[in-house]
Design a protein around this motif. Structure first.
Motif, PDB file in Angstrom:
ATOM      1  N   VAL A 102      -9.471   3.283  12.560  1.00 19.54           N
ATOM      2  CA  VAL A 102      -9.944   4.512  11.905  1.00 19.54           C
ATOM      3  C   VAL A 102      -8.753   5.158  11.229  1.00 19.54           C
ATOM      4  CG1 VAL A 102     -10.931   6.800  12.201  1.00 19.54           C
ATOM      5  CG2 VAL A 102     -11.809   4.908  13.564  1.00 19.54           C
ATOM      6  N   VAL A 103      -8.906   5.468   9.974  1.00 26.91           N
ATOM      7  CA  VAL A 103      -7.859   6.181   9.246  1.00 26.91           C
ATOM      8  C   VAL A 103      -8.488   7.420   8.614  1.00 26.91           C
ATOM      9  CG1 VAL A 103      -6.175   6.094   7.379  1.00 26.91           C
ATOM     10  CG2 VAL A 103      -6.611   4.053   8.764  1.00 26.91           C
ATOM     11  N   ALA A 104      -7.983   8.582   8.981  1.00 29.43           N
ATOM     12  CA  ALA A 104      -8.532   9.819   8.434  1.00 29.43           C
ATOM     13  C   ALA A 104      -8.316   9.879   6.928  1.00 29.43           C
ATOM     14  CB  ALA A 104      -7.878  11.018   9.111  1.00 29.43           C
ATOM     15  N   GLY A 105      -9.258  10.502   6.252  1.00 36.54           N
ATOM     16  CA  GLY A 105      -9.248  10.549   4.800  1.00 36.54           C
ATOM     17  C   GLY A 105      -7.935  10.929   4.156  1.00 36.54           C
ATOM     18  N   PRO A 106      -7.296  11.996   4.612  1.00 35.63           N
ATOM     19  CA  PRO A 106      -6.040  12.429   3.968  1.00 35.63           C
ATOM     20  C   PRO A 106      -4.938  11.379   4.027  1.00 35.63           C
ATOM     21  CG  PRO A 106      -6.950  14.184   5.307  1.00 35.63           C
ATOM     22  CD  PRO A 106      -7.761  12.954   5.614  1.00 35.63           C
ATOM     23  N   PHE A 107      -5.062  10.421   4.928  1.00 39.28           N
ATOM     24  CA  PHE A 107      -4.010   9.419   5.106  1.00 39.28           C
ATOM     25  C   PHE A 107      -4.438   8.037   4.627  1.00 39.28           C
ATOM     26  CE2 PHE A 107      -1.973  12.681   7.261  1.00 39.28           C
ATOM     27  CZ  PHE A 107      -2.791  13.202   8.250  1.00 39.28           C
ATOM     28  N   ALA A 108      -5.573   7.947   3.977  1.00 38.94           N
ATOM     29  CA  ALA A 108      -6.166   6.652   3.638  1.00 38.94           C
ATOM     30  C   ALA A 108      -5.266   5.805   2.751  1.00 38.94           C
ATOM     31  CB  ALA A 108      -7.512   6.852   2.950  1.00 38.94           C
ATOM     32  N   LEU A 109      -4.457   6.428   1.914  1.00 41.40           N
ATOM     33  CA  LEU A 109      -3.606   5.678   0.989  1.00 41.40           C
ATOM     34  C   LEU A 109      -2.146   5.664   1.428  1.00 41.40           C
ATOM     35  CD1 LEU A 109      -5.138   6.740  -2.443  1.00 41.40           C
ATOM     36  CD2 LEU A 109      -5.585   4.682  -1.099  1.00 41.40           C
ATOM     37  N   GLN A 110      -1.908   6.045   2.666  1.00 45.61           N
ATOM     38  CA  GLN A 110      -0.550   5.988   3.192  1.00 45.61           C
ATOM     39  C   GLN A 110      -0.389   4.729   4.025  1.00 45.61           C
ATOM     40  OE1 GLN A 110       0.991   9.614   4.855  1.00 45.61           O
ATOM     41  NE2 GLN A 110      -0.315  10.900   3.559  1.00 45.61           N
ATOM     42  N   GLU A 111       0.802   4.194   4.015  1.00 48.79           N
ATOM     43  CA  GLU A 111       1.053   2.891   4.644  1.00 48.79           C
ATOM     44  C   GLU A 111       1.039   2.974   6.176  1.00 48.79           C
ATOM     45  OE1 GLU A 111       4.614   1.224   3.158  1.00 48.79           O
ATOM     46  OE2 GLU A 111       4.493  -0.616   4.345  1.00 48.79           O
ATOM     47  N   TRP A 112       1.556   4.065   6.738  1.00 44.90           N
ATOM     48  CA  TRP A 112       1.854   4.096   8.165  1.00 44.90           C
ATOM     49  C   TRP A 112       0.648   3.952   9.088  1.00 44.90           C
ATOM     50  CZ3 TRP A 112      -0.301   7.910  11.102  1.00 44.90           C
ATOM     51  CH2 TRP A 112      -0.740   9.075  10.449  1.00 44.90           C
ATOM     52  N   PRO A 113      -0.585   4.377   8.723  1.00 47.32           N
ATOM     53  CA  PRO A 113      -1.668   4.233   9.712  1.00 47.32           C
ATOM     54  C   PRO A 113      -2.141   2.794   9.925  1.00 47.32           C
ATOM     55  CG  PRO A 113      -2.183   5.949   8.107  1.00 47.32           C
ATOM     56  CD  PRO A 113      -1.047   5.139   7.567  1.00 47.32           C
ATOM     57  N   TYR A 114      -1.816   1.911   9.007  1.00 50.69           N
ATOM     58  CA  TYR A 114      -2.391   0.568   9.034  1.00 50.69           C
ATOM     59  C   TYR A 114      -1.519  -0.385   9.842  1.00 50.69           C
ATOM     60  CZ  TYR A 114      -5.448   2.346   5.391  1.00 50.69           C
ATOM     61  OH  TYR A 114      -6.370   3.095   4.700  1.00 50.69           O
ATOM     62  N   ASN A 115      -2.124  -1.063  10.786  1.00 50.40           N
ATOM     63  CA  ASN A 115      -1.403  -2.007  11.630  1.00 50.40           C
ATOM     64  C   ASN A 115      -1.600  -3.466  11.235  1.00 50.40           C
ATOM     65  OD1 ASN A 115      -0.110  -0.218  13.384  1.00 50.40           O
ATOM     66  ND2 ASN A 115      -1.976   0.046  14.581  1.00 50.40           N
ATOM     67  N   TYR A 116      -2.638  -3.722  10.461  1.00 47.98           N
ATOM     68  CA  TYR A 116      -2.951  -5.112  10.114  1.00 47.98           C
ATOM     69  C   TYR A 116      -2.791  -5.301   8.610  1.00 47.98           C
ATOM     70  CZ  TYR A 116      -4.989  -4.834  14.741  1.00 47.98           C
ATOM     71  OH  TYR A 116      -5.170  -4.643  16.085  1.00 47.98           O
ATOM     72  N   TRP A 117      -2.070  -6.380   8.238  1.00 47.21           N
ATOM     73  CA  TRP A 117      -1.745  -6.627   6.842  1.00 47.21           C
ATOM     74  C   TRP A 117      -1.950  -8.094   6.500  1.00 47.21           C
ATOM     75  CZ3 TRP A 117      -0.264  -2.728   3.530  1.00 47.21           C
ATOM     76  CH2 TRP A 117       0.026  -1.489   4.127  1.00 47.21           C
ATOM     77  N   GLY A 118      -2.350  -8.330   5.257  1.00 44.97           N
ATOM     78  CA  GLY A 118      -2.404  -9.686   4.758  1.00 44.97           C
ATOM     79  C   GLY A 118      -1.046 -10.091   4.202  1.00 44.97           C
ATOM     80  N   GLN A 119      -0.988 -11.321   3.687  1.00 47.20           N
ATOM     81  CA  GLN A 119       0.281 -11.866   3.216  1.00 47.20           C
ATOM     82  C   GLN A 119       0.564 -11.492   1.763  1.00 47.20           C
ATOM     83  OE1 GLN A 119      -2.522 -13.490   3.209  1.00 47.20           O
ATOM     84  NE2 GLN A 119      -2.602 -14.497   1.218  1.00 47.20           N
ATOM     85  N   GLY A 120      -0.427 -10.978   1.069  1.00 51.06           N
ATOM     86  CA  GLY A 120      -0.236 -10.537  -0.303  1.00 51.06           C
ATOM     87  C   GLY A 120      -0.655 -11.567  -1.329  1.00 51.06           C
ATOM     88  N   THR A 121      -1.042 -11.087  -2.512  1.00 53.14           N
ATOM     89  CA  THR A 121      -1.387 -11.960  -3.625  1.00 53.14           C
ATOM     90  C   THR A 121      -0.814 -11.347  -4.901  1.00 53.14           C
ATOM     91  OG1 THR A 121      -3.213 -13.106  -4.759  1.00 53.14           O
ATOM     92  CG2 THR A 121      -3.652 -10.849  -4.028  1.00 53.14           C
ATOM     93  N   GLN A 122      -0.205 -12.188  -5.713  1.00 56.92           N
ATOM     94  CA  GLN A 122       0.494 -11.710  -6.907  1.00 56.92           C
ATOM     95  C   GLN A 122      -0.494 -11.461  -8.049  1.00 56.92           C
ATOM     96  OE1 GLN A 122       4.016 -11.225  -7.533  1.00 56.92           O
ATOM     97  NE2 GLN A 122       3.191 -10.283  -9.399  1.00 56.92           N
ATOM     98  N   VAL A 123      -0.324 -10.314  -8.686  1.00 63.20           N
ATOM     99  CA  VAL A 123      -1.071  -9.984  -9.907  1.00 63.20           C
ATOM    100  C   VAL A 123      -0.047  -9.720 -11.004  1.00 63.20           C
ATOM    101  CG1 VAL A 123      -2.553  -8.285 -11.039  1.00 63.20           C
ATOM    102  CG2 VAL A 123      -3.070  -9.049  -8.705  1.00 63.20           C
ATOM    103  N   THR A 124      -0.177 -10.449 -12.103  1.00 64.63           N
ATOM    104  CA  THR A 124       0.740 -10.290 -13.226  1.00 64.63           C
ATOM    105  C   THR A 124      -0.054  -9.972 -14.476  1.00 64.63           C
ATOM    106  OG1 THR A 124       2.272 -11.881 -12.241  1.00 64.63           O
ATOM    107  CG2 THR A 124       2.555 -11.373 -14.583  1.00 64.63           C
ATOM    108  N   VAL A 125       0.289  -8.856 -15.117  1.00 67.66           N
ATOM    109  CA  VAL A 125      -0.390  -8.428 -16.342  1.00 67.66           C
ATOM    110  C   VAL A 125       0.621  -8.422 -17.479  1.00 67.66           C
ATOM    111  CG1 VAL A 125      -1.814  -6.656 -17.429  1.00 67.66           C
ATOM    112  CG2 VAL A 125      -1.898  -6.978 -14.944  1.00 67.66           C
ATOM    113  N   SER A 126       0.334  -9.174 -18.533  1.00 69.99           N
ATOM    114  CA  SER A 126       1.297  -9.260 -19.638  1.00 69.99           C
ATOM    115  C   SER A 126       0.667  -8.864 -20.972  1.00 69.99           C
ATOM    116  CB  SER A 126       1.844 -10.681 -19.715  1.00 69.99           C
ATOM    117  OG  SER A 126       0.776 -11.593 -19.917  1.00 69.99           O
TER     118      SER A 126
END
Length: 126
Positions: A102-126
C-alpha cells in the motif's frame, strides 16, 4: 516475495508510441500499489506514473496527457502497463516497474515506499 519483469522497451522516433508491460508474480495481490519509474545516467530515478489498489492513478507533470498507466488483475496474474504516446527525446531512459503493498497517494511517485523492483527496460526516443 514479489517478482517483476518488464518488457516492451525499444527505440522509437519522436512523436511515436510504445507500450511497456510489467508482469508481476509471487505474493502480490490486487491491493498492491504499482508504479513506473525512469532513470537516465547521472540522474535520480523519478516517478512517472502510479496506480493504487483502487485504480486511482497518479502522473508526473511531464507525462500527463501523453502516458497512461493501467493494470490487468486477471486470476493469478497481475500485469502493469504504461502506454506512452507522443514520445519526446526527454523520455529516453531506463524504465522500471515497482510494487508495494500500500502506498498512500501523496507518496505514489516517490521511490522510497516501494520495496519490489523490476530489472528495467530501455526506452530510446530519437
Amino acid at each position: 516475495d514479489v517478482q517483476l519483469v518488464e518488457s516492451g522497451g525499444g527505440s522509437v522516433q519522436a512523436g511515436g508510441s510504445l507500450r511497456l508491460s510489467c508482469e508481476a508474480s509471487g505474493s502480490i495481490t490486487s491491493t498492491y500499489s504499482m508504479a513506473w519509474f525512469r532513470q537516465t545516467p547521472g540522474k535520480e530515478r523519478e516517478g512517472v506514473a502510479a496506480i493504487d489498489g483502487d485504480r486511482r492513478t497518479y502522473y508526473a507533470e511531464s507525462v500527463k496527457g501523453r502516458f497512461t498507466i493501467s493494470k490487468d488483475n486477471a486470476k493469478n496474474s497481475y500485469t502493469l502497463f504504461l502506454q506512452m504516446d507522443a514520445l519526446q527525446s526527454e523520455d529516453t531512459a531506463i524504465y522500471y516497474c515497482a510494487a508495494q503493498r500500500v502506498v498512500a497517494g501523496p507518496f505514489a511517485l516517490q521511490e522510497w515506499p516501494y520495496n519490489y523492483w523490476g530489472q528495467g527496460t530501455q526506452v530510446t526516443v530519437s
